[in-house]
Design an enzyme around this catalytic site. Structure first.
Site, PDB file in Angstrom:
ATOM      1  N   HIS A   1       0.817  -1.209   0.000  1.00 42.80           N
ATOM      2  CA  HIS A   1       0.000   0.000   0.000  1.00 42.80           C
ATOM      3  C   HIS A   1       0.853   1.264   0.000  1.00 42.80           C
ATOM      4  O   HIS A   1       0.550   2.235  -0.678  1.00 42.80           O
ATOM      5  CB  HIS A   1      -0.901  -0.027   1.237  1.00 42.80           C
ATOM      6  CG  HIS A   1      -1.923   1.060   1.250  1.00 42.80           C
ATOM      7  ND1 HIS A   1      -3.109   0.951   0.577  1.00 42.80           N
ATOM      8  CD2 HIS A   1      -1.932   2.278   1.842  1.00 42.80           C
ATOM      9  CE1 HIS A   1      -3.814   2.059   0.761  1.00 42.80           C
ATOM     10  NE2 HIS A   1      -3.120   2.873   1.526  1.00 42.80           N
TER      11      HIS A   1
ATOM     12  N   HIS B   1     -10.679   3.504  -0.741  1.00 42.01           N
ATOM     13  CA  HIS B   1     -10.761   3.101   0.670  1.00 42.01           C
ATOM     14  C   HIS B   1     -11.585   1.822   0.740  1.00 42.01           C
ATOM     15  O   HIS B   1     -12.565   1.733   1.480  1.00 42.01           O
ATOM     16  CB  HIS B   1     -11.357   4.218   1.534  1.00 42.01           C
ATOM     17  CG  HIS B   1     -10.492   4.548   2.700  1.00 42.01           C
ATOM     18  ND1 HIS B   1     -10.967   4.944   3.908  1.00 42.01           N
ATOM     19  CD2 HIS B   1      -9.149   4.521   2.832  1.00 42.01           C
ATOM     20  CE1 HIS B   1      -9.960   5.158   4.739  1.00 42.01           C
ATOM     21  NE2 HIS B   1      -8.848   4.907   4.106  1.00 42.01           N
TER      22      HIS B   1
HETATM   23  N1  LIG Z   1      -2.469   4.393 -10.582  1.00 40.54           N
HETATM   24  C1  LIG Z   1      -1.640   5.412 -10.489  1.00 40.54           C
HETATM   25  N2  LIG Z   1      -1.408   6.197 -11.548  1.00 40.54           N
HETATM   26  C2  LIG Z   1      -0.570   7.224 -11.441  1.00 40.54           C
HETATM   27  N3  LIG Z   1       0.065   7.565 -10.334  1.00 40.54           N
HETATM   28  C3  LIG Z   1      -0.137   6.832  -9.253  1.00 40.54           C
HETATM   29  C4  LIG Z   1      -0.988   5.716  -9.283  1.00 40.54           C
HETATM   30  N4  LIG Z   1      -1.024   5.173  -8.061  1.00 40.54           N
HETATM   31  C5  LIG Z   1      -0.240   5.936  -7.286  1.00 40.54           C
HETATM   32  N5  LIG Z   1       0.304   6.933  -8.004  1.00 40.54           N
HETATM   33  C6  LIG Z   1       1.139   7.996  -7.468  1.00 40.54           C
HETATM   34  O1  LIG Z   1       2.004   7.472  -6.474  1.00 40.54           O
HETATM   35  C7  LIG Z   1       2.134   8.389  -5.380  1.00 40.54           C
HETATM   36  C8  LIG Z   1       1.848   7.722  -4.076  1.00 40.54           C
HETATM   37  O2  LIG Z   1       0.488   7.418  -3.979  1.00 40.54           O
HETATM   38  P1  LIG Z   1      -0.229   7.301  -2.581  1.00 40.54           P
HETATM   39  O3  LIG Z   1       0.578   6.476  -1.659  1.00 40.54           O
HETATM   40  O4  LIG Z   1      -1.628   6.865  -2.857  1.00 40.54           O
HETATM   41  O5  LIG Z   1      -0.215   8.791  -2.112  1.00 40.54           O
HETATM   42  P2  LIG Z   1      -0.765   9.345  -0.731  1.00 40.54           P
HETATM   43  O6  LIG Z   1      -0.143   8.542   0.341  1.00 40.54           O
HETATM   44  O7  LIG Z   1      -0.370  10.764  -0.735  1.00 40.54           O
HETATM   45  O8  LIG Z   1      -2.253   9.158  -0.792  1.00 40.54           O
HETATM   46  C9  LIG Z   1       1.176   9.536  -5.683  1.00 40.54           C
HETATM   47  O9  LIG Z   1       1.904  10.586  -6.230  1.00 40.54           O
HETATM   48  C10 LIG Z   1       0.266   8.971  -6.721  1.00 40.54           C
HETATM   49  O10 LIG Z   1      -0.259   9.968  -7.562  1.00 40.54           O
END
Ligand SMILES: Nc1ncnc2c1ncn2[C@@H]1O[C@H](COP(=O)(O)OP(=O)(O)O)[C@@H](O)[C@H]1O
Ligand SMILES: [Mg+2]
Lengths: 224, 739, 80, 80
Positions: free
Chosen positions: B40, B86
C-alpha cells in the site's frame, strides 16, 4: 446597511453567504464565533454548515458560543438576525426562536430544490404574503417541532412554509404544518431551513435567494 | 516478539532491511520497514509499471509522485486532484471506512496547498449489498456534507465480482493560485516539524501494511484479529484542520506540508525526508496522545485521522503556532528537520529508531515490470442474439441497476455548498464556475469495470475514453487525468498481468487523446479466496470550460431542434447492459477504441461546442442509445417534450438501441444549423448522422428495421426511477444519525 | 471522581424516525418488538466526592446543554 | 410485556469526536467533566413474560443489528 456573517467552528456556508451579499448594496463583514462585537453591523446572519460537527444536536453546541450573547444584545437593541439552515438550528437551540429541529422523517440528509411561501408579513420588511421563493435545502435535521410552551402565533409566527410546484402544501421532511421558516412577531429574528445564498445567480439555478436577501436587508422584492 | 513476519515482511525483505541498517532493526524499526515497504505504501508491485503513465514533460505542473497531481487551468488557477480508494476499510466498517476515505483524499489535495472544491465518489457493490451500500453512502454524505466540499457526482455500479470486495474510490479536486502551492519535499535543515490536528490514539495500526496489503482469506476472522481500533471519521476536526492549514499557508511561513494517511506519522515523515533529501528527527513524547501508555511503535504507526504535518523555520514557529491556536486547532512542535537524511525517533531522550529515509521510500524492494503488453485482446463476436426485439426489453434495460436513476443516492450529498456548482450530479459530469477568471472546471469519473472483465487493456483504454468524452460533452477541454486502479492480489500471476494490461490501456489512451495522467492510486488485494474484482480503473478527467455559466449538459430541448449521433453504432451487444439482463453475470469482451475515430468524434464535439451549436449533449454509455435518449427526455422540465428518431437500419433493432460502442455522442442542435453541423462533421472526419428531431409528443419514438416503437414519458419514468427503498437502511451502525 | 450517566430520549409524542425504522427491521428479522425508541446515553466523570452533588451537576448539564426541553426528556444516575 | 434497555457505547480506544466536542463546550461553560462518551440508549418492549428471555432477546438483537461489533460494545437490562 452593514451585515455581519458569523463563522462558527464548522460553519461551511459563511463564505457563500458573504459572496451572495456582495451582489447586494450592503456591506458584509465576517465575524468569528469568539468575537463579542459585530463590527458595527445592524444585522447578522448565522450561516449554514455543521457548527461543532452538529455533534449532540444540530446547533446545540454553537448556541453556547460567545458571539451568541452579542447577537441577543443586538436583537434587544432593535437589530436583526437571520439564521439559515444550521443558523436556524442555532437560533432555536439558543431560545431566540421557539421550537426545535429534529431528524427528517426520511432519516436522510436531503439536498434538493423546494418552493417556499411567505405565510405572514413581518413588520419592517417588504415580504408579501403568498410570495414564493424557489430555494435549495440541504439538511438532515430540518423537521420543525413546535414548543407547546411557546406556541407559534404569539411572540413568533410560522413565516415560511413548503409548497409544491403548483402552490399546494408539500412536506419534504415531516415538519409540523410544513413549516420551513419561523420569525419573531416583530420580524427581528428569522430562521429558515432553505439556503437563499445558494439561489443567488442564474447559473446557480435561480435568483430567488438573492431576492429574499434583498428584502431582508431592507430592499424591495422586485427582481433586479 | 516483533520481527519481519509480524509486520508483514517476507523473510527476504527482512534480511534486506537488516542489511541496509547493518544491524538487527529495533522493534520500532521493524514497524517502520513493515509499514513503508507494504504494498500500500511502497507500490512495490506496481511502481515500475506505473512508470508507463509518466506524462510528457511540460504537460503538468506536478505529476505522479506528489500527494496529488497538479495541472494548469489558466492564468488564475492550478488544479490539484486525485482519486483514492478506501476499499478495505469500507468493507470492515462501511460508514467510517467510506467517511475516512473522503477525509483522506481531501487532505492530499490540501497538502498541495489547494482549496478542495469538489468530490466525486465511484462505488462498486455486489448485487445484494443494500446494507453495505447504505453504510457507505451515509458515510460519504456524513463526511463530505459536513466538511463543506460539494459531492458533485460519482458512479454506482454492481457486479457479482464485487460481492465480497466492494470498491469505494473518491476523487477530490482543489484549486490554488499559481505560485501558491507547497509540497512535501521542500523542508530545509533546521526547520521545526509541527503536527496539527487530532490527538493520536491507537487507531488503525497496521491498516496499511496488513489490512490493505493482503487478501481477505477469511474476512471475519482475519479482519477481526488485524484491527486494533477502527478509524473514526471526524469531518468537524477535518474542516478545522483544512481551513487552518490553508490559512497558515497564506502567511507564507511554511516550508513544506504533508498529510498523514496510511501508516501515519512514519509514512508522512519518511515522505517529507525522502522527497526533500533531508532528515527528520522526532520526539514521540511530544506527540499529543488520546490514550495512556502508548509505545513509540503505536505512536509512529497510528492512523488516527484528521492530522497534518508542517515544517516551519524556527524563527517563525511561535507565530505559526499562535495562528493555529487562534484557529482552534491543536498543533505541537514534535521535532526538527536535519541534514543527515535519516528518519530518527527519540523517546525519553534516547534514539529508538534511525533509518536512512531514502531506504524506506525509494529503497523499497520493487517488482520488475513485465514486457509492456497489450494483449491478448479479445474481440467481441458480431451481433449474435437471435429472436426479434420486444418493446419491454427497453424498459428492462432502463430500469437495470446500472442505468436507473441514482437520484435517491445523490440527493443525500450536498452538491451545492461553496456555490460554484453550475451542473451537478445527474449529468455526464459536473461544471463548476470559479470566483476568478473566465474559465470553469469540468469533472467526470468513469470506471466501467464490466469492460475489463475479459480484457483489462480494453477496459483501461475505454475508461479513459469515456471520461474524456464526458468532459467534452459537458463543453470542457480535458487537461488532466487521475486513475484509481482496483485489482485482486498481485501475487496471483493473472491479476498481475491484468494490472499491467490495464495500465498499458490507460497509457495508450492518454497518449492517443493527449491528456496527461497526473497521479492516482493502486488498490490490490480486492480478492476473497480466488474471487477477485474485475480489474477496475476509475478514471477522473478534469477539463477547462471556457464559458461555465452557459454549460448545457442535458439542456433544454425545443421542438425546433434536430438530434445528431456523432460516432458510429456497433453491431455487438457484448459487454453491454443489455447483455447483463440475460442474468448470467458474464458480460463478455468489449470493443477496443479506434483512436482515429475517437479523436475525430472529440474534435467534432469540441468544434460544435466552440461554435455554440449544441443545446444539449449526452454520450452513449450504459444501456446504449435508448438509455441516452430516455435520460435526455426525462431531464426535460416540459412533459410535452418528445424525441422521434430513426436508428441505423443496417442493424437489428436490439443492436441499434442497446449497443455501447465507444465514442458515440448525441447532440441536439437548432434545426436551421444543419449545414454547420454537417460541415463540422465532415471537416473533422467524424462519422455521424441526423438521428431525428425533438417533438411535442411527450414520448420517445424509435423507427427501426423491426418496426416503430413508442415509449410515453410516464412509462419511461416509471421504469427509470427505482422503487422507494425499504431495505434496512436504518442500520444504527455509525453515528451522525441519532437525533 | 463520580461517573454520571445521563440518558436523553425524545418525549412521548415526538416521532422517532430512526426508532421506527429499526423496529421495522427487527420485526422483519422476526423480533416482535414494540415501542422502540432511540436515545442518547452520555457517560462522564465529574470531580465531586458527594454523589448528590454529581447528580445535581448532571441535571444542570442536561438542562443547559445535553437535552433540548422542547423535544427531549432526560434522566440522571450517578455511580461512583 | 418486558421493557428492555440496550445501551451501546463505542469500545474503549475508539475515538469519539462527538464526545470530545461536547466535553470541550461543557468545560467552556464551566463544568469540569472528563471522559465524556456518547452512546445510544435503545428502549423497546418485547412480549415475553420471563425477564431472562427478554434479556436473551435483547442481546440477540444487539448482536445482530443494534450494535456494530467492529467498534461498539453493549449492555442489556430488563425492567418489567
Ligand atoms: N495508478 C496510479 N497512476 C498514477 N500515479 C499513481 C498511481 N497510483 C499511485 N500513483 C502515485 O504514487 C504516489 C503515491 O500514492 P499514494 O501512496 O496513494 O499517495 P498518498 O499517500 O499521498 O495518498 C502519488 O503521487 C500517486 O499519484
Ligand atoms: Mg498523501
Amino acid at each position: 446597511m452593514k451585515v455581519a456573517v458569523v463563522t462558527f467552528p464548522g460553519s461551511n456556508c459563511d463564505r457563500d453567504t458573504l459572496r451572495a451579499l456582495s451582489r447586494l448594496p450592503v456591506e458584509a463583514v465576517p465575524v468569528w464565533h469568539r468575537d463579542t462585537h459585530l463590527g458595527g453591523a445592524s444585522a447578522v446572519i448565522l450561516p449554514g454548515g455543521f457548527a461543532y460537527g452538529d455533534y449532540l444536536r444540530a446547533g446545540a453546541l454553537a448556541a453556547h458560543s460567545p458571539v451568541m450573547g452579542t447577537v441577543r444584545e443586538l436583537v434587544n437593541a432593535g437589530g436583526r438576525v437571520l439564521g439559515i439552515c444550521n443558523g436556524f438550528q442555532i437560533l432555536t437551540e439558543s431560545g431566540l426562536l421557539p421550537g426545535a429541529l429534529a431528524m427528517n422523517v426520511s432519516r436522510r440528509f436531503q439536498c434538493e430544490w423546494v418552493q417556499v411561501q411567505v405565510q405572514e408579513c413581518l413588520p419592517g420588511l417588504r415580504f408579501a404574503a403568498g410570495e414564493r421563493f424557489s430555494l435549495p435545502i440541504a439538511n438532515g435535521e430540518g423537521r420543525y417541532i413546535p414548543d407547546p410552551q411557546r406556541p407559534l402565533g404569539r411572540d413568533a409566527v410560522a413565516f415560511l412554509s413548503y409548497r409544491d410546484g403548483a402552490g399546494r402544501p408539500h412536506n419534504p421532511n415531516g415538519s409540523w404544518r410544513e413549516v420551513a421558516g419561523v420569525a419573531s412577531a416583530d420580524g427581528r429574528v428569522i430562521g429558515l431551513m432553505p439556503h437563499p445564498e445558494r439561489a443567488s445567480a442564474a447559473w446557480l439555478g435561480g435568483e430567488d435567494g438573492l431576492r429574499f436577501l434583498r428584502v431582508w436587508t431592507g430592499g424591495d422584492g422586485v427582481p433586479a | 516478539m516483533i520481527g519481519p513476519d509480524t509486520v508483514g515482511l517476507t523473510p527476504e525483505e527482512g534480511r534486506h532491511a537488516a542489511q541496509l541498517l547493518g544491524r538487527v532493526p529495533t522493534a520500532l524499526e521493524w514497524g517502520l520497514f513493515g509499514a513503508l515497504w507494504s504494498e500500500h505504501c511502497s507500490y512495490k508491485s506496481s511502481k515500475n509499471i506505473l512508470a508507463w503513465l509518466k506524462p510528457p514533460p511540460g504537460q503538468v505542473v506536478g505529476g505522479p509522485g506528489d500527494n496529488a497531481g497538479v495541472v494548469r487551468l489558466n492564468a488564475h488557477w492550478e488544479v490539484a486532484f486525485k482519486v483514492e480508494s478506501h476499499n478495505h476499510p469500507s468493507y470492515v466498517e462501511p460508514f467510517h471506512g467510506a467517511a475516512t476515505g473522503v477525509g483522506g483524499i481531501i487532505r492530499d489535495v490540501v497538502a498541495m496547498g489547494a482549496y478542495p472544491v469538489a468530490l466525486m465518489d465511484s462505488l462498486r457493490f455486489g448485487p445484494d449489498s443494500a446494507r453495505l451500500q447504505e453504510g457507505v453512502v451515509r458515510g460519504i454524505g456524513f463526511y463530505g456534507n459536513a466538511i463543506g466540499v460539494p459531492t458533485v457526482g460519482g458512479e454506482l455500479s454492481y457486479g457479482q465480482a464485487y460481492r465480497g470486495n466492494p470498491l469505494v474510490n473518491v476523487l477530490c479536486v482543489g484549486v490554488r493560485k499559481p505560485g501558491a502551492g507547497i509540497s512535501a519535499g521542500t523542508s530545509r535543515p533546521g526547520d521545526r516539524i509541527v503536527l496539527v490536528g487530532a490527538d493520536t490514539g491507537r487507531d488503525g495500526i497496521h491498516g496499511a501494511s496488513l489490512l490493505a496489503s493482503r487478501s481477505f482469506a477469511a474476512p471475519d476472522a482475519e479482519t477481526g484479529t488485524l484491527r486494533p481500533a477502527v478509524q473514526v471519521g471526524d469531518p468537524f476536526t477535518g474542516r478545522m484542520v483544512m481551513e487552518a492549514m490553508l490559512a497558515v499557508l497564506q502567511g507564507g511561513k511554511l516550508h513544506a506540508m504533508q498529510d498523514l494517511g496510511a501508516a501515519g506519522l512514519s509514512s508522512a515523515l519518511a515522505e517529507m525526508a525522502g522527497q526533500g533529501g533531508v532528515g527528520v528527527e522526532v520526539d514521540v513524547d511530544r506527540v499529543p496522545r488520546r490514550e495512556m501508555g502508548m509505545t513509540p511503535y503505536e505512536v509512529m504507526l497510528s492512523e488516527t485521522q484528521e492530522r497534518m504535518l508542517l515544517t516551519v523555520p524556527p524563527g517563525d514557529l511561535a507565530e505559526v503556532l499562535t495562528q493555529l491556536s487562534q484557529l482552534e486547532v491543536r498543533a505541537s512542535d514534535i521535532g526538527t528537520v536535519t541534514a543527515d537524511g535519516r528518519l530518527s525517533v527519540r523517546e525519553a531522550g534516547a534514539v529508538v529508531a534511525s533509518i536512512p529515509a531514502g531506504s524506506l521510500t525509494d529503497g523499497a524492494p520493487r517488482r520488475a515490470a513485465p514486457e509492456r503488453m497489450v494483449g491478448p485482446i479479445r474481440v467481441p463476436e458480431r451481433y449474435a442474439p437471435s429472436g426479434v426485439f420486444r418493446r419491454e426489453e427497453a424498459l428492462f434495460v432502463l430500469g437495470h441497476p446500472e442505468c436507473r436513476s441514482k437520484a435517491s443516492v445523490y440527493h443525500r450529498y450536498d452538491s451545492m455548498v461553496q456555490t460554484h456548482t453550475v451542473k451537478g450530479p445527474g449529468d455526464d459530469g459536473a461544471v463548476l464556475r470559479l470566483d476568478e477568471g473566465p474559465d470553469g472546471l469540468v469533472i467526470a469519473v468513469d470506471g466501467p469495470g464490466r469492460l475489463s472483465a475479459c480484457d483489462a487493456y480494453t477496459g483501461g483504454a475505454r475508461a479513459v475514453l469515456e471520461a474524456v468524452v464526458n468532459v467534452t460533452a459537458m463543453g470542457g477541454i480535458p487537461i488532466g487525468l487521475s486513475d484509481g486502479l482496483n485489482l485482486g492480489s498481485p501475487d496471483d500471476e493473472d491479476v498481475f498481468r491484468d494490472f499491467a494490461a490495464l495500465v498499458a490501456g490507460i497509457a495508450d489512451a492518454a497518449h492517443a487523446l493527449q491528456v496527461p495522467v497526473t497521479g492516482g492510486n493502486v488498490s490490490f488485494y480486492n480478492q476473497t479466496g480466488s474471487d477477485s474484482v474485475w480489474p477496475t480503473a476509475v478514471i477522473a478527467a478534469v477539463g477547462r470550460h471556457p464559458n461555465p455559466e452557459a454549460a448545457i449538459a442535458r439542456g433544454t430541448l425545443e421542438a425546433s431542434m434536430a438530434l445528431y449521433l456523432l460516432g458510429e453504432a456497433e453491431s455487438t451487444l457484448s459487454a453491454t447492459v443489455w447483455r447483463l439482463t440475460l442474468g448470467d453475470g458474464l458480460p463478455g469482451p468489449a470493443t477496443a477504441p479506434d483512436w482515429t475515430r475517437s479523436r475525430a468524434v472529440l474534435e467534432a464535439l469540441s468544434r460544435l461546442n466552440e461554435a455554440g451549436l449544441p443545446a444539449a449533449a449526452h454520450d452513449v454509455a450504459d444501456g446504449g442509445l435508448f438509455v441516452t435518449l430516455a435520460e435526455m427526455l426525462l431531464a426535460q422540465a416540459d412533459p410535452a417534450t418528445g424525441l422521434d428518431v430513426t436508428v441505423d437500419s443496417d442493424l437489428p433493432a436490439r443492436a441499434a438501441l442497446f449497443n455501447e460502442g465507444p465514442a458515440q455522442v448525441v447532440v441536439a442542435v437548432p434545426d436551421h444549423r444543419e449545414g454547420d453541423v454537417l460541415r463540422i462533421l465532415a471537416s473533422s472526419g467524424c462519422p455521424g448522422r441526423r438521428l431525428g428531431a425533438v417533438t411535442g409528443s411527450g414520448a420517445l419514438t424509435f423507427e427501426t428495421c423491426e418496426g416503430r416503437f413508442t415509449y410515453p414519458r410516464e412509462e419511461l419514468r416509471a421504469a427509470w426511477l427505482p422503487p422507494e427503498l425499504t431495505e434496512p437502511d436504518a442500520v444504527l451502525a455509525g453515528k451522525g444519525d441519532a437525533p | 471522581m463520580s461517573r454520571v450517566h445521563i440518558v436523553v430520549h425524545l418525549k412521548e409524542g415526538v416521532r422517532d424516525p430512526a426508532g421506527e425504522a429499526v423496529q421495522h427491521v427487527l420485526r422483519d428479522m422476526g423480533f416482535l418488538v414494540e415501542h422502540l425508541r432511540i436515545g442518547r446515553h452520555i457517560t462522564l466523570d465529574v470531580d465531586s466526592a458527594a454523589g448528590d452533588d454529581a447528580a445535581r451537576l448532571g441535571r444542570e448539564m442536561a438542562e443547559r446543554l445535553l437535552a433540548n426541553p422542547v423535544m427531549e426528556q432526560f434522566s440522571v444516575e450517578v455511580r461512583s
